[in-house]
Scaffold this motif. Sequence first.
Motif, PDB file in Angstrom:
ATOM      1  N   GLN A 226       0.819  -1.210   0.000  1.00 13.80           N
ATOM      2  CA  GLN A 226       0.000   0.000   0.000  1.00 13.80           C
ATOM      3  C   GLN A 226       0.854   1.261   0.000  1.00 13.80           C
ATOM      4  N   ILE A 227       2.013   1.166   0.666  1.00 12.52           N
ATOM      5  CA  ILE A 227       2.817   2.376   0.800  1.00 12.52           C
ATOM      6  C   ILE A 227       4.118   2.319   0.005  1.00 12.52           C
ATOM      7  N   ALA A 228       4.670   1.120  -0.150  1.00 14.32           N
ATOM      8  CA  ALA A 228       5.936   1.003  -0.871  1.00 14.32           C
ATOM      9  C   ALA A 228       5.751   0.538  -2.308  1.00 14.32           C
ATOM     10  N   GLY A 229       4.530   0.090  -2.651  1.00 20.75           N
ATOM     11  CA  GLY A 229       4.253  -0.312  -4.021  1.00 20.75           C
ATOM     12  C   GLY A 229       4.417  -1.785  -4.289  1.00 20.75           C
ATOM     13  N   ALA A 230       5.051  -2.504  -3.351  1.00 17.28           N
ATOM     14  CA  ALA A 230       5.249  -3.940  -3.542  1.00 17.28           C
ATOM     15  C   ALA A 230       5.182  -4.632  -2.191  1.00 17.28           C
ATOM     16  N   GLU A 231       4.654  -5.854  -2.195  1.00 13.67           N
ATOM     17  CA  GLU A 231       4.554  -6.622  -0.961  1.00 13.67           C
ATOM     18  C   GLU A 231       5.947  -7.018  -0.486  1.00 13.67           C
ATOM     19  N   LEU A 232       6.126  -6.989   0.829  1.00 20.12           N
ATOM     20  CA  LEU A 232       7.376  -7.420   1.424  1.00 20.12           C
ATOM     21  C   LEU A 232       7.187  -8.842   1.932  1.00 20.12           C
ATOM     22  N   SER A 233       8.106  -9.740   1.600  1.00 23.33           N
ATOM     23  CA  SER A 233       7.939 -11.138   1.952  1.00 23.33           C
ATOM     24  C   SER A 233       8.686 -11.478   3.236  1.00 23.33           C
ATOM     25  N   VAL A 234       8.099 -12.383   4.038  1.00 25.49           N
ATOM     26  CA  VAL A 234       8.787 -12.872   5.233  1.00 25.49           C
ATOM     27  C   VAL A 234      10.055 -13.616   4.845  1.00 25.49           C
ATOM     28  N   VAL A 235      10.081 -14.160   3.640  1.00 22.03           N
ATOM     29  CA  VAL A 235      11.291 -14.823   3.152  1.00 22.03           C
ATOM     30  C   VAL A 235      12.443 -13.825   3.122  1.00 22.03           C
ATOM     31  N   GLU A 236      12.124 -12.571   2.800  1.00 22.66           N
ATOM     32  CA  GLU A 236      13.137 -11.531   2.687  1.00 22.66           C
ATOM     33  C   GLU A 236      13.548 -10.976   4.051  1.00 22.66           C
ATOM     34  N   THR A 237      12.620 -10.878   4.989  1.00 21.56           N
ATOM     35  CA  THR A 237      12.937 -10.245   6.275  1.00 21.56           C
ATOM     36  C   THR A 237      13.499 -11.213   7.309  1.00 21.56           C
ATOM     37  N   LEU A 238      13.177 -12.517   7.200  1.00 19.94           N
ATOM     38  CA  LEU A 238      13.639 -13.478   8.201  1.00 19.94           C
ATOM     39  C   LEU A 238      15.168 -13.490   8.360  1.00 19.94           C
ATOM     40  N   PRO A 239      15.960 -13.459   7.278  1.00 16.79           N
ATOM     41  CA  PRO A 239      17.421 -13.463   7.467  1.00 16.79           C
ATOM     42  C   PRO A 239      17.924 -12.281   8.306  1.00 16.79           C
ATOM     43  N   PHE A 240      17.292 -11.114   8.157  1.00 19.09           N
ATOM     44  CA  PHE A 240      17.707  -9.957   8.951  1.00 19.09           C
ATOM     45  C   PHE A 240      17.340 -10.158  10.418  1.00 19.09           C
ATOM     46  N   LEU A 241      16.173 -10.740  10.665  1.00 20.16           N
ATOM     47  CA  LEU A 241      15.765 -11.014  12.036  1.00 20.16           C
ATOM     48  C   LEU A 241      16.732 -11.996  12.698  1.00 20.16           C
ATOM     49  N   ARG A 242      17.098 -13.044  11.972  1.00 21.52           N
ATOM     50  CA  ARG A 242      18.048 -14.014  12.513  1.00 21.52           C
ATOM     51  C   ARG A 242      19.413 -13.373  12.762  1.00 21.52           C
ATOM     52  N   ALA A 243      19.799 -12.455  11.886  1.00 14.35           N
ATOM     53  CA  ALA A 243      21.091 -11.778  12.055  1.00 14.35           C
ATOM     54  C   ALA A 243      21.109 -10.957  13.349  1.00 14.35           C
ATOM     55  N   LEU A 244      19.966 -10.407  13.731  1.00 15.94           N
ATOM     56  CA  LEU A 244      19.894  -9.597  14.952  1.00 15.94           C
ATOM     57  C   LEU A 244      20.216 -10.430  16.187  1.00 15.94           C
ATOM     58  N   THR A 245      19.859 -11.709  16.156  1.00 11.69           N
ATOM     59  CA  THR A 245      20.062 -12.563  17.334  1.00 11.69           C
ATOM     60  C   THR A 245      21.541 -12.836  17.602  1.00 11.69           C
ATOM     61  N   THR A 246      22.398 -12.605  16.610  1.00  9.95           N
ATOM     62  CA  THR A 246      23.829 -12.865  16.775  1.00  9.95           C
ATOM     63  C   THR A 246      24.576 -11.653  17.319  1.00  9.95           C
ATOM     64  N   LEU A 247      23.871 -10.529  17.474  1.00  9.43           N
ATOM     65  CA  LEU A 247      24.516  -9.272  17.864  1.00  9.43           C
ATOM     66  C   LEU A 247      24.298  -8.957  19.341  1.00  9.43           C
ATOM     67  N   ASP A 248      25.216  -8.209  19.906  1.00  7.38           N
ATOM     68  CA  ASP A 248      25.111  -7.768  21.294  1.00  7.38           C
ATOM     69  C   ASP A 248      24.276  -6.493  21.350  1.00  7.38           C
ATOM     70  N   LEU A 249      22.967  -6.664  21.193  1.00  8.81           N
ATOM     71  CA  LEU A 249      22.073  -5.519  21.063  1.00  8.81           C
ATOM     72  C   LEU A 249      21.676  -4.945  22.416  1.00  8.81           C
ATOM     73  N   GLY A 250      21.533  -3.624  22.444  1.00  4.86           N
ATOM     74  CA  GLY A 250      20.961  -2.937  23.591  1.00  4.86           C
ATOM     75  C   GLY A 250      19.560  -2.468  23.259  1.00  4.86           C
ATOM     76  N   PRO A 251      18.868  -1.805  24.203  1.00  2.00           N
ATOM     77  CA  PRO A 251      17.504  -1.320  23.969  1.00  2.00           C
ATOM     78  C   PRO A 251      17.413  -0.464  22.703  1.00  2.00           C
ATOM     79  N   SER A 252      16.473  -0.816  21.842  1.00  2.00           N
ATOM     80  CA  SER A 252      16.360  -0.122  20.552  1.00  2.00           C
ATOM     81  C   SER A 252      15.094  -0.569  19.844  1.00  2.00           C
ATOM     82  N   GLN A 253      14.814   0.102  18.734  1.00  4.16           N
ATOM     83  CA  GLN A 253      13.758  -0.307  17.814  1.00  4.16           C
ATOM     84  C   GLN A 253      14.417  -0.570  16.462  1.00  4.16           C
ATOM     85  N   ILE A 254      14.133  -1.720  15.887  1.00  2.07           N
ATOM     86  CA  ILE A 254      14.794  -2.084  14.634  1.00  2.07           C
ATOM     87  C   ILE A 254      13.736  -2.435  13.600  1.00  2.07           C
TER      88      ILE A 254
END
Length: 481
Positions: free
Chosen positions: A60-88
């Motif tokens: 609706q806003i970007a013109g194309a559907e975003l797939s979970v196939v595309e976002t899952l690798p980034f989510l998994r990558a976050l789990t390997t990092l020493d993250l502090g409080p944030s919004q990603i």
Amino acid sequence: MTVNDDSFSNWKTREEIAESMIPIIGKLHRERDVTVLLHSRSLVNKSVVSILKTHRFARQIAGAELSVVETLPFLRALTTLDLGPSQIDLAMLAETYRADDRGLSVEAFTAEAVAGATGGNKIERGAGRDVVLYGFGRIGRLVARLLIEKAGSGNGLRLRAIVVRGGGERDIVKRASLLRRDSIHGQFQGTITVDEESGTILANGNAIKVIYADDPSEIDYTAYGVRDAILIDNTGKWRDRAGLSQHLRPGIDKVVLTAPGKGDVPNIVHGVNHDTVKPDERILSCASCTTNAIVPPLKAMDDEYGVLRGHVETVHSFTNDQNLLDNYHSSERRGRSAPLNMVITETGAASAVTKALPELKARITGSSIRVPVPDVSIAILNLQLARETSREEVLDHLREVSLTSPLKRQIDFTTAPDAVSSDFIGSRHASIVDAGAAKVEGDNAILYLWYDNEFGYSCQVIRVVQHVSGVEYPTFPAPAV
């Protein structure tokens, strides 16, 4: 295999991927105070279908559907990092990665994009900040829902008490019931129990003390274990500094008003002027729902095109201030039946613009009509611009603002051709640009801005409270300035 079989198989695959994302999102939130977003929409505590719908909404806003196939690798990558409080924001990660031509792996790119939330840069998790609600009406209960929802790791805002006037028999049970069920916003997401003996509502494990008082001067909040709290006054009874200062009792550090402030009380619209709040300011206002709806798009238009003058006509849902049936009211027209009439009334939103956006030199006028719907309003913003433009250019600009700018949590964008008011119940944005209704000719632009005057406004209140309490965490990747 038929097309139908292919479609269903694809859906089941995406369901499985979304299901695998839920525990990752939950663990990041509980253990590290990380809120995972998708185009500024939180994915915390969302169902499989809700996650998939949020990804699909991107079209609706970007013109194309975003797939979970595309976002899952980034989510998994976050789990390997020493993250502090944030919004990603996973959508922003995916979009910026597509535009990057360095050939980095998803893991390397993610580590670089969120570096401000890792290692020596990360914010240390604090002990949280106490919050007290003074009043428990429409806005008070929605703010309570949001505070409980965001309690998460227990290191952010903590709703410790609500203050109400003394009621009758089983008062606390009735108030808990109103928190549990809402005719517009639906069921509370979680469990609520009541301990009448101690005067406490337990909501998703949060113990909320109910304090009965007819006047702020009667209360010593420290007697209830409340310390250094932010008090949110959603009664609207006091709107100037002298009146609101009555809340500065033992245990209360700051007061936030959920109505337009008068006199020298700062009127804050998050995303626009929240960074002007001085650290020692103890009293401030979140302005009105309509001011929050029109000021972010006004800023977006003024920054790009310049605004010479404008008029806002608000078609606003009826409120508790009106009568169900014709009866006496201090304002003549508001005395007429709200569910049966369109009622012409005044709005202070236009005059409040100058408080929130002092750099805007244009004269803004305004008027309002109350209509027989219980929630969601629309502001029609008619602007004379400093230069000529086109409808396509304006809509492209506002779409981009809603996706990548510092105003992306305030401004949403829809291209749905059949959009109506009820579609925006529960929207967390201050306003939603209706692309299909926009009109632009030369130096004149007319924008139609939907807004949930209850829930969207409550989200803005929470953002202001998070900011002044020091628990407003940075978003990564950082939005474009």
